[in-house]
Design a protein around this motif. Structure first.
Motif, short mmCIF file in Angstrom:
data_model
loop_
_atom_site.label_atom_id
_atom_site.label_comp_id
_atom_site.label_asym_id
_atom_site.label_seq_id
_atom_site.Cartn_x
_atom_site.Cartn_y
_atom_site.Cartn_z
N THR A 32 0.85 -1.18 0.00
CA THR A 32 0.00 0.00 0.00
C THR A 32 0.89 1.23 0.00
O THR A 32 2.06 1.16 0.39
CB THR A 32 -0.92 0.04 1.24
OG1 THR A 32 -1.75 1.21 1.19
CG2 THR A 32 -0.12 0.06 2.53
N ARG A 33 0.32 2.35 -0.42
CA ARG A 33 1.04 3.60 -0.29
C ARG A 33 0.56 4.39 0.93
O ARG A 33 1.17 5.38 1.33
CB ARG A 33 0.86 4.46 -1.55
CG ARG A 33 1.80 5.65 -1.59
CD ARG A 33 1.68 6.39 -2.89
NE ARG A 33 2.70 7.41 -3.01
CZ ARG A 33 3.06 7.96 -4.17
NH1 ARG A 33 2.48 7.57 -5.29
NH2 ARG A 33 3.99 8.88 -4.21
N ARG A 34 -0.53 3.96 1.54
CA ARG A 34 -1.10 4.67 2.68
C ARG A 34 -0.21 4.54 3.91
O ARG A 34 0.45 3.53 4.12
CB ARG A 34 -2.50 4.13 3.00
CG ARG A 34 -3.51 4.33 1.91
CD ARG A 34 -4.80 3.61 2.21
NE ARG A 34 -5.44 4.18 3.41
CZ ARG A 34 -5.82 3.46 4.46
NH1 ARG A 34 -5.60 2.16 4.52
NH2 ARG A 34 -6.42 4.05 5.49
N CYS A 35 -0.21 5.60 4.73
CA CYS A 35 0.53 5.57 5.99
C CYS A 35 -0.04 6.64 6.91
O CYS A 35 -0.32 7.76 6.46
CB CYS A 35 2.02 5.82 5.75
SG CYS A 35 3.01 5.75 7.28
N PRO A 36 -0.18 6.34 8.21
CA PRO A 36 -0.71 7.34 9.14
C PRO A 36 0.34 8.32 9.64
O PRO A 36 0.00 9.29 10.32
CB PRO A 36 -1.25 6.49 10.29
CG PRO A 36 -0.40 5.27 10.26
CD PRO A 36 -0.07 5.02 8.82
N LEU A 37 1.61 8.09 9.31
CA LEU A 37 2.67 9.01 9.73
C LEU A 37 2.88 10.08 8.66
O LEU A 37 2.43 9.95 7.53
CB LEU A 37 3.96 8.24 9.99
CG LEU A 37 3.88 7.08 10.99
CD1 LEU A 37 5.24 6.43 11.19
CD2 LEU A 37 3.32 7.55 12.33
#
Length: 362
Positions: A19-24
């Motif tokens: 994924t390319r998503r990240c919460p940081l």
């Protein structure tokens, strides 16, 4: 150490960005990830992993993102499929979940499924996740018997942060946790950081391109012979000679065959882009190492010239010698080429010596 020992073997591993998503929001993020970044169906990745067989599979499956642990079920699915055919999995995480008091159950199950867990830690990550939180999670995993390591990013051999963090890790874990210490690259959000810090040295890439040995699967399923994020994102138009396929339609056997047989990729591994540009193409002028590679496909003479080059009996001899030389130099030689000067040996901390290497199955 075991992964680096296989670095000279083409197609011994595959890197997959789940994924390319990240919460940081790390200021140096090479993928420029955010929570609203792109993410593709899990089935695309599991279908590709389903094409691994006992007879043909990568020895290592390297999982990352973005933040792969935003998809813990997918991590488990890919890791289970890899293990079923004899492959081992390595997971890299930014430890977003360490900001909580406990590891979420789904994340913990995913970590338990992979063979090796590696955490990112550097001056930029510490703005998002505290060092104490990272240490707490690593202790918990170590106590449960999990193999763990750290991947650190630094600004060079004189970076005071690197001296501080590596010393702290060695004391905290009594030299049982290896560290891969790599230089910050001017890619993604780090490009803005370099622009505001003129005069900072950029990392040097060795010649020939040993990094062209393992295929890289992007978060969108595209497979390249290059892990440079600018290439994978299309900021640099994808050079035709670096394209290996797409996991939505190509299986592992096809990707492996292209990695091993592509005349351009073989030549990059053996000679490097500058040689090809100077001897076969139109010359590289003052272009940098990677920039030279990106422009190779623009030369009308490059493909027929490279095909002729790889047909020469002498090329097969040179190719074998280069591969053997990299293998004989060993994991530490590779680490010294691509890590921050003075920190390469930290990758060997906790390594069990005397164990026999596994045969590369391909």
């Amino acid at each position: 150490m075991e992964i680096l020992e296989y670095r000279s073997v083409p197609a011994a591993a595959v890197s997959i960005g789940l994924t390319r998503r990240c919460p940081l929001h790390c200021r140096h993020c090479s993928t420029e990830s955010l929570m609203d970044s792109e993410e593709y169906p899990a089935e695309m990745f599991t279908r590709f992993a389903d094409t691994f067989t006992p007879e043909s599979h990568p020895d290592f499956v390297l999982l990352s993102g973005g933040e792969a642990l935003l998809r813990p079920t997918l991590v488990r699915a890919v890791a289970d499929r890899a293990r079923a055919v004899g492959a081992r999995t390595h997971l890299l995480s930014g430890l977003f979940f360490a900001r909580g008091s406990r590891i979420p159950a789904a994340v913990r199950r995913a970590i338990d499924t992979v063979d090796h867990f590696s955490a990112s830690l550097d001056v930029f990550h510490e703005e998002e996740v505290s060092r104490a939180a990272v240490f707490r999670v690593l202790h918990e995993l170590l106590d449960a018997g999990k193999d763990v390591s750290l991947q650190l990013v630094g600004l060079g051999p004189d970076d005071p942060y690197l001296a501080d963090i590596t010393g702290a890790v060695r004391r905290e874990f009594e030299d049982h946790v290896p560290m891969l210490v790599v230089p910050l690259a001017s890619v993604g959000r780090a490009r803005e950081w370099f622009a505001s810090h003129p005069g900072m040295p950029l990392p040097v890439t060795a010649e020939p391109c040993t990094l062209a040995g393992w295929p890289v699967v992007g978060f969108n399923g595209q497979v390249t012979a290059c892990g440079n994020q600018d290439v994978m994102d299309g900021k640099v138009p994808l050079p035709a000679h670096l394209y290996l396929g797409h996991i939505a339609r190509d299986d592992w056997a096809t990707i492996r065959r292209r990695t091993l047989e592509s005349p351009m990729v073989r030549s990059l591994r053996t000679f490097g882009p500058r040689y090809l540009a100077d001897r076969v193409g139109a010359g590289c002028g003052d272009a940098g190492y990677c920039e030279t590679c990106y422009t190779l496909s623009k030369s009308p003479d490059i493909r027929p010239g490279v095909r002729e080059l790889v047909r020469r009996p002498s090329t097969a001899v040179v190719e074998e010698l280069v591969t053997r030389s990299v293998a004989d130099a060993g994991a530490m030689s590779f680490a010294r080429h691509f890590t921050v000067e003075g920190y390469a040996d930290l990758v060997a901390l906790g390594h069990r010596t005397g164990q026999e290497g596994l045969a590369c199955t391909g």
